[in-house]
Design an enzyme around this catalytic site. Structure first.
Site, PDB file in Angstrom:
ATOM      1  N   GLU A 401       1.270  -1.499  -0.082  1.00  9.61           N
ATOM      2  CA  GLU A 401       0.031  -0.086  -0.241  1.00  9.61           C
ATOM      3  C   GLU A 401       0.923   1.005  -0.388  1.00  9.61           C
ATOM      4  OE1 GLU A 401      -3.273  -0.839  -0.384  1.00  9.61           O
ATOM      5  OE2 GLU A 401      -3.554  -2.528   0.801  1.00  9.61           O
ATOM      6  N   GLY A 402       1.851   1.358  -0.608  1.00  7.24           N
ATOM      7  CA  GLY A 402       2.743   2.515  -0.649  1.00  7.24           C
ATOM      8  C   GLY A 402       3.563   2.247   0.280  1.00  7.24           C
TER       9      GLY A 402
END
Length: 591
Positions: A401-402
């Site tokens: 997620e980043g």
């Protein structure tokens, strides 16, 4: 319901515990949902844990279907489309409770979160009618396809293309996606591609479409029971009606869904941290050395206390944020033409808080898991003990997620953008703080409960505004290139949000419990506030040293010394008290 507040406003404003969501506010219905999720994991998933960890597609799909039949997959899906249409707090509870299911929890999380929510928030009414009922009951399983071999954090650098046919009835997709969770058995893929190589857009792609193929399973360090494969698209004809959102607006969907994904990941980390604490406390009580349980040794007790404090702070942050997101999304009509725009606006409002939860949660779980292995000693390195798997599985979370590095850049960057748009009076407050640098420091001498912690929090906000204001003045628009300074500003903001969340919750527990109650929460909030304050001071000193020299640096360091002067509590005694409660309960405790 939590009162609506502006995202990021915690750095310049103070709020009361009455307006903050905490786990102590859960309704009977929400508790029942949490119990249902926990019972499902205990009765259906954990007995077959060994099979799942060997990557049994058929069993995973079967259990996801059972979860769907219980309503555990449809909490975020509106009732009119076959879901339950409940609040984000309920959704958060399920994410937390399912975490005990290890890789299975990841499979479910990817399906209900980043796989299903793009259609919930941005789909047309027809797309919702077509896909959401099956996704809500587990008849079909979804996957999210953004990452490519050459583009991870740089999502907009995707090479996958989409070309509109001459008769405008379909798009032809070509390209490859990498590290796709659930790819081995998913029926539906949310795929990002550039129309004519330029317009970054989102598409709903079905597994049965000609030209869709799945690559081999990746051999992973952890989360071994989850499917992670490449998705290959070779001349795939996707109906034009399967374009999700508007052409060229795929980034609106991708980034806002990632925001929700980051938040849900933090909730999962919370659940795993609680399990690790329970495993470690129980082991410490049973394992004897030198003729007595290792739980009786103060250094083991201190580890258990620190683990419990980390989980308490994370839990306070997660449910506070869930309340904020609920406040932003509660009035959306998912059938209206403006649903996508409203959803994007509501989610984006708390993008900063979602990134804060993601960074803090993933690093808190890494800390808790690592200490859990240490308490287990050599046995913690053996696969027979689940703490070993929790340790391995936790490592991916700082990349999912980043990466945490990307999120650390996003946190202050998002705050500055809100300030530049006039949404937050950031520089106004920073200017006021700079004007007060030479004034005597006001201190709360009331002696009231939490007075010292409130003082630390207030001072911490002043320090952040001082350093942040100096950073903007020093670098201007070039600040985005000063990643080391941005990272320290980010860590200061993370500590602010964590300190405030823990303190507000302790105040609420104390106020509701009556005189002399809530000692454990108060102790944890106090310990965290003082330890985080010391780290925030270090962040500030390193940042100002990078931005100034000579007389200006001397002045700012002098101000920091004056502002940070305080008498710390006896944290060793407080941690012993916390450890005693954890050892007595043999699990995570708050009261």
């Amino acid at each position: 319901m939590t009162a609506w507040v502006k995202g990021g406003s915690f750095v310049v404003e103070s709020i009361s515990w009455e307006s903050t969501m905490t786990p102590e506010d859960l309704s009977e219905e929400q508790v029942m949902i949490a119990d249902a999720a926990e019972h499902f994991i205990d009765s259906e998933v954990l007995p077959r844990d060994g099979e799942l960890e060997k990557l049994d597609y058929k069993l995973t799909v079967e259990l996801i279907g059972k979860a769907g039949s219980l309503g555990l997959l449809g909490v975020d899906v509106p009732e009119r489309y076959g879901g339950l249409g409940l609040d984000k707090v309920s959704s958060t509870l399920i994410s937390e409770k399912l975490a005990k299911g290890s890789s299975f929890a990841l499979s479910v999380g990817a399906h209900v979160g980043i796989g299903t929510l793009p259609i919930v928030f941005f789909g047309t009414p027809e797309q919702k009618r077509t896909y959401l009922p099956d996704l809500a009951d587990g008849t079909k399983i979804a996957a999210y396809c953004l990452t490519e071999p050459s583009s991870g954090s740089d999502a907009l650098g995707a090479k996958t293309t989409a070309t509109l046919s001459a008769d405008r009835t379909h798009y032809v997709l070509n390209g490859a996606k990498q590290f796709i969770t659930n790819a081995g058995f998913a029926d539906l893929f949310i795929v990002y591609a550039k129309i004519d190589g330029k317009q970054f857009s989102a598409f709903i792609v079905e597994r049965t479409m000609e030209g869709v193929s799945i690559g081999p399973e990746e051999k992973k360090m952890g989360i071994k029971g989850s499917s992670t494969c490449p998705l290959i698209l070779d001349q795939v004809r996707v109906p034009a009606a399967n374009l999700l959102g508007e052409p060229g607006k795929g980034h609106v969907i991708a980034f806002n869904i990632l925001n929700i994904g980051r938040f849900k990941l933090a909730a999962g980390c919370l659940g795993a941290a609680k399990e690790a604490i329970g495993l470690s406390a129980a082991y410490a009580a049973e394992r004897t050395q030198f003729g007595k349980p290792i739980a009786s040794f103060p250094l083991i007790g201190e580890k258990l206390a620190d683990m419990n404090i980390a989980a308490y702070v994370l839990e306070s942050m997660v449910y506070r944020t869930a309340g904020l997101i609920d406040s932003a999304l509660q009035t959306i009509d998912h059938d209206s033409e403006q649903a996508g725009i409203q959803s994007a606006k509501g989610i984006a409002e708390y993008a900063l808080e979602c990134s804060i939860n993601k960074v803090f949660g993933t690093e808190a779980l890494d800390f808790v898991a690592d200490e859990g292995v240490q308490i287990h000693g050599g046995y913690g390195y053996i696969q027979e003990y689940k703490i070993e798997r929790i340790y391995r599985d936790s490592r991916i979370n700082r990349i999912f997620e980043g990466t945490n590095e990307i999120n650390r850049l996003l946190i202050p960057g998002t705050l500055l953008k809100k300030a530049m748009k006039g949404e937050l009076p950031l520089m106004e407050h920073a200017g006021k703080v700079q004007a007060k640098m030479l004034e005597p420091m006001e201190r709360d001498a009331s002696g009231e409960r939490f007075a010292a912690e409130r003082q630390l929090l207030s001072t911490a906000k002043q320090i952040f505004l001082l350093v942040g204001g100096q950073a903007v003045q020093t670098y201007g628009l070039a600040l985005e290139e000063e990643q080391e300074v941005l990272a320290r500003l980010s860590d200061m903001m993370i500590r602010l949000y964590a300190m405030e969340s823990a303190l507000l919750r302790a105040e609420k527990i104390s106020a509701r419990s009556g005189s002399g109650k809530g000692e454990l929460a108060a102790a944890m909030a106090s310990v965290y506030a003082h330890e985080a304050f010391a780290l925030l001071e270090l962040d500030a000193r390193q940042a100002v040293a990078a931005m100034a020299d000579g007389d200006l640096l001397a002045l700012q360091l002098s101000v920091l010394r004056k502002w940070t002067r305080h008498t710390p509590p006896d944290t060793i005694r407080l941690k012993r008290q916390i450890a005693d409660r954890v050892k007595d309960a043999a699990r995570y405790v708050v009261q």
